[in-house]
Structures are given as structure tokens and as C-alpha cells.
Design a protein around this motif. Sequence first.
Motif, short mmCIF file in Angstrom:
data_model
loop_
_atom_site.label_atom_id
_atom_site.label_comp_id
_atom_site.label_asym_id
_atom_site.label_seq_id
_atom_site.Cartn_x
_atom_site.Cartn_y
_atom_site.Cartn_z
N ASN A 94 -40.47 -6.81 -15.21
CA ASN A 94 -41.40 -7.71 -14.54
C ASN A 94 -42.79 -7.13 -14.81
O ASN A 94 -42.93 -5.93 -15.04
CB ASN A 94 -41.14 -7.76 -13.03
CG ASN A 94 -39.87 -8.52 -12.73
OD1 ASN A 94 -39.66 -9.61 -13.25
ND2 ASN A 94 -39.02 -7.93 -11.90
N ASN A 96 -46.90 -7.08 -13.44
CA ASN A 96 -47.82 -7.46 -12.37
C ASN A 96 -48.98 -8.26 -12.97
O ASN A 96 -49.03 -8.49 -14.18
CB ASN A 96 -48.29 -6.23 -11.58
CG ASN A 96 -49.12 -5.26 -12.40
OD1 ASN A 96 -49.67 -5.60 -13.45
ND2 ASN A 96 -49.23 -4.04 -11.91
N LYS A 97 -49.92 -8.63 -12.13
CA LYS A 97 -51.04 -9.48 -12.57
C LYS A 97 -51.95 -8.80 -13.58
O LYS A 97 -52.67 -9.44 -14.31
CB LYS A 97 -51.85 -9.97 -11.38
CG LYS A 97 -51.07 -10.94 -10.54
CD LYS A 97 -51.85 -11.42 -9.36
CE LYS A 97 -50.96 -12.37 -8.59
NZ LYS A 97 -51.60 -12.96 -7.44
N ARG A 98 -51.92 -7.46 -13.62
CA ARG A 98 -52.74 -6.71 -14.58
C ARG A 98 -52.00 -6.49 -15.90
O ARG A 98 -52.52 -5.84 -16.80
CB ARG A 98 -53.16 -5.37 -13.98
CG ARG A 98 -54.11 -5.53 -12.82
CD ARG A 98 -54.59 -4.20 -12.33
NE ARG A 98 -53.44 -3.38 -11.93
CZ ARG A 98 -53.48 -2.42 -11.04
NH1 ARG A 98 -54.61 -2.12 -10.45
NH2 ARG A 98 -52.41 -1.73 -10.74
N GLU A 100 -49.12 -4.81 -16.20
CA GLU A 100 -48.42 -3.54 -16.21
C GLU A 100 -46.92 -3.78 -16.03
O GLU A 100 -46.51 -4.56 -15.17
CB GLU A 100 -48.94 -2.64 -15.08
CG GLU A 100 -50.40 -2.29 -15.25
CD GLU A 100 -51.01 -1.71 -13.99
OE1 GLU A 100 -51.89 -0.84 -14.13
OE2 GLU A 100 -50.62 -2.11 -12.87
N MET A 102 -43.08 -3.24 -15.08
CA MET A 102 -42.25 -2.63 -14.05
C MET A 102 -40.80 -2.84 -14.48
O MET A 102 -40.34 -3.97 -14.61
CB MET A 102 -42.52 -3.28 -12.70
CG MET A 102 -43.94 -3.04 -12.20
SD MET A 102 -44.39 -4.10 -10.82
CE MET A 102 -44.59 -5.67 -11.66
N GLN A 104 -37.21 -3.32 -14.07
CA GLN A 104 -36.32 -3.76 -12.99
C GLN A 104 -34.91 -3.23 -13.20
O GLN A 104 -34.26 -2.81 -12.26
CB GLN A 104 -36.30 -5.28 -12.91
CG GLN A 104 -35.42 -5.81 -11.81
CD GLN A 104 -35.51 -7.31 -11.70
OE1 GLN A 104 -36.54 -7.91 -11.98
NE2 GLN A 104 -34.42 -7.92 -11.30
#
Length: 120
Positions: A94, A96-98, A100, A102, A104
Motif C-alpha cells: 500500500n 500513503n499519500k506521499r 511511500e 508500506m 502489507q
Amino acid sequence: MNLEAVDAKDRYPKEYTTWREDPSNFSVNGIYPVRKLWGTAREAWREILLSPGESFLIVTHKSILRALICTALGLPPERFRAIDVNNGGMSVFNFNKRGEAMLQSLNMTAHMYGDHFYHY
């Protein structure tokens, strides 16, 4: 030419050792395959991140998948073997809005042994 590992080890012992122990410095005719994979992986992530909110399925070979996972996690080519990838394994990221990454899940293989379905 496609060599089995044992044949490559016998015919090209120095190159084989470099490939196994220091893959980021392994070269063939001046080309560094692992470093090239990192460039390809970074470009793939750039393209994917141009489509925020979209989902992607990437089906590929083990080496480029390693590069995709490592580059998303910020690992350099020297860490090529830091993450093992199983054939048929599924990894899920996943962002993030930046932009970056993640991680899962990594290397899910339960689907290969039964009637399992994953829903994301």
C-alpha cells in the motif's frame, strides 16, 4: 546460453562466486544486471505512482520482483538477496499519500496449497 548452476560454477568460478556473494558487482560484458534491475524497478514504481488510487497486479520473474520489493523499501542493489521471493508468492504494498511504500504482506504462498482466496 543457459547454464545450470553447477555447470556455471565449474566453467566460470570467479563470475559464479561474484554472482552468489556480491550480485550487485556481478557484470557480463560491462553490464551489471542487478544494478540494471534497480533502475527498471524504480522506473516501474514511478509509473505506478502516477496513478494514485489505482490497483495494480504485477506478474513477473523472481529477480525483478526482488528489485521491486527492495526499491520500494529503500534497499540498495547490495541487498539483492536480503529478501527471498518464492515462485508464485504474492506480496502486497500500500502507498500513503506521499508515495511511500508500506509492505502489507510478503511472499504469501497459502494459495498454492488449497482453495484460498485473498481479498484486498
